[in-house]
Scaffold this motif. Structure first.
Motif, short mmCIF file in Angstrom:
data_model
loop_
_atom_site.label_atom_id
_atom_site.label_comp_id
_atom_site.label_asym_id
_atom_site.label_seq_id
_atom_site.Cartn_x
_atom_site.Cartn_y
_atom_site.Cartn_z
N PRO A 130 53.37 36.92 48.45
CA PRO A 130 53.43 37.45 47.08
C PRO A 130 52.05 37.56 46.42
O PRO A 130 51.79 38.52 45.68
N ASP A 131 51.16 36.63 46.72
CA ASP A 131 49.82 36.68 46.15
C ASP A 131 49.02 37.86 46.71
O ASP A 131 48.20 38.44 46.01
N VAL A 132 49.26 38.19 47.96
CA VAL A 132 48.58 39.35 48.55
C VAL A 132 48.95 40.60 47.75
O VAL A 132 48.08 41.36 47.34
N TYR A 133 50.23 40.79 47.51
CA TYR A 133 50.67 41.96 46.77
C TYR A 133 50.21 41.93 45.31
O TYR A 133 49.85 42.95 44.74
N ASP A 169 47.22 28.34 65.65
CA ASP A 169 47.05 29.70 66.15
C ASP A 169 47.87 30.72 65.36
O ASP A 169 47.53 31.90 65.37
N ILE A 170 48.95 30.29 64.74
CA ILE A 170 49.78 31.23 63.98
C ILE A 170 50.18 30.61 62.66
O ILE A 170 50.18 29.39 62.50
N ALA A 171 50.50 31.46 61.70
CA ALA A 171 50.95 30.99 60.40
C ALA A 171 52.37 30.47 60.53
O ALA A 171 53.19 31.04 61.25
N THR A 172 52.65 29.44 59.80
CA THR A 172 54.02 28.94 59.75
C THR A 172 54.81 29.83 58.80
O THR A 172 54.24 30.52 57.95
N PRO A 173 56.12 29.81 58.90
CA PRO A 173 56.94 30.58 57.95
C PRO A 173 56.64 30.16 56.50
O PRO A 173 56.63 31.00 55.60
N GLU A 174 56.36 28.88 56.30
CA GLU A 174 56.06 28.40 54.95
C GLU A 174 54.75 29.00 54.43
O GLU A 174 54.64 29.36 53.25
N GLN A 175 53.75 29.10 55.28
CA GLN A 175 52.47 29.71 54.88
C GLN A 175 52.66 31.18 54.54
O GLN A 175 52.09 31.68 53.56
N LYS A 176 53.46 31.88 55.33
CA LYS A 176 53.74 33.29 55.06
C LYS A 176 54.42 33.44 53.70
O LYS A 176 54.03 34.28 52.89
N ARG A 177 55.43 32.62 53.47
CA ARG A 177 56.15 32.69 52.19
C ARG A 177 55.23 32.34 51.03
O ARG A 177 55.33 32.89 49.95
N ALA A 178 54.31 31.42 51.25
CA ALA A 178 53.42 30.97 50.19
C ALA A 178 52.44 32.06 49.74
O ALA A 178 52.16 32.20 48.55
N CYS A 179 51.91 32.83 50.66
CA CYS A 179 50.81 33.74 50.33
C CYS A 179 51.17 35.22 50.23
O CYS A 179 50.43 35.97 49.58
N LEU A 220 45.52 32.03 42.47
CA LEU A 220 46.57 31.93 43.48
C LEU A 220 47.71 31.06 42.97
O LEU A 220 47.52 30.16 42.15
N SER A 221 48.88 31.32 43.51
CA SER A 221 50.01 30.44 43.24
C SER A 221 49.67 29.07 43.82
O SER A 221 48.82 28.95 44.72
N ASP A 222 50.30 28.05 43.31
CA ASP A 222 50.03 26.70 43.82
C ASP A 222 50.29 26.61 45.32
O ASP A 222 49.52 25.99 46.05
N ALA A 223 51.35 27.26 45.77
CA ALA A 223 51.71 27.19 47.19
C ALA A 223 50.64 27.85 48.07
O ALA A 223 50.25 27.30 49.10
N CYS A 224 50.15 29.02 47.68
CA CYS A 224 49.14 29.70 48.49
C CYS A 224 47.80 28.97 48.40
O CYS A 224 47.10 28.86 49.40
N ARG A 225 47.47 28.46 47.23
CA ARG A 225 46.22 27.71 47.09
C ARG A 225 46.22 26.52 48.04
O ARG A 225 45.21 26.20 48.68
N ALA A 226 47.36 25.89 48.20
CA ALA A 226 47.47 24.75 49.11
C ALA A 226 47.17 25.16 50.56
O ALA A 226 46.60 24.38 51.32
N ALA A 274 54.54 49.60 56.74
CA ALA A 274 53.17 49.34 57.19
C ALA A 274 52.50 48.32 56.27
O ALA A 274 51.78 47.43 56.74
N SER A 275 52.74 48.42 54.98
CA SER A 275 52.17 47.45 54.04
C SER A 275 52.72 46.06 54.30
O SER A 275 51.98 45.08 54.26
N MET A 276 54.00 45.96 54.54
CA MET A 276 54.61 44.65 54.80
C MET A 276 54.06 44.08 56.10
O MET A 276 53.74 42.89 56.16
N ALA A 277 53.90 44.90 57.11
CA ALA A 277 53.34 44.43 58.38
C ALA A 277 51.92 43.93 58.17
O ALA A 277 51.52 42.91 58.74
N SER A 278 51.16 44.62 57.34
CA SER A 278 49.79 44.19 57.06
C SER A 278 49.77 42.85 56.35
O SER A 278 48.95 41.99 56.66
N ALA A 279 50.67 42.68 55.40
CA ALA A 279 50.73 41.41 54.67
C ALA A 279 51.10 40.27 55.62
O ALA A 279 50.54 39.18 55.54
#
Length: 85
Positions: free
Chosen positions: A48-51, A36-46, A75-81, A15-20
């Motif tokens: 870890p920062d969520v957790y 409309d949706i996050a790219t795989p790169e955006q998901k990977r970027a943010c 934030l990590s550089d990737a998520c900040r971007a 459930a936590s992973m689904a929320s992230a």
């Protein structure tokens, strides 16, 4: 450990992973009004920062997004971007 306790922890973890991942979808629509949706790169970027920075806000996607915005300096550089685009 009892099987029910293990099953309960596994369900909570999923459930936590689904929320992230839901958060990453929200990030895409919040940070990128044209997407409309996050790219795989955006998901990977943010994710870890969520957790790392906002785990206490899971599963509230709006609260997680607000937390990440408040934590922009951490934030990590990737998520900040993601938020700067």
């Amino acid at each position: 450990m009892k099987p029910d306790a293990t099953r309960s922890r596994t369900s909570a973890s999923r459930a936590s992973m689904a929320s992230a991942l839901g958060l990453c979808l929200a990030l895409a629509t919040t940070a990128f009004a044209r997407a409309d949706i996050a790219t795989p790169e955006q998901k990977r970027a943010c994710t870890p920062d969520v957790y790392r920075l906002c785990a206490g806000e899971i599963p509230n996607v709006r609260a997680i997004t607000a937390c990440l915005r408040r934590q922009k300096a951490n934030l990590s550089d990737a998520c900040r971007a993601v938020f700067e685009q």
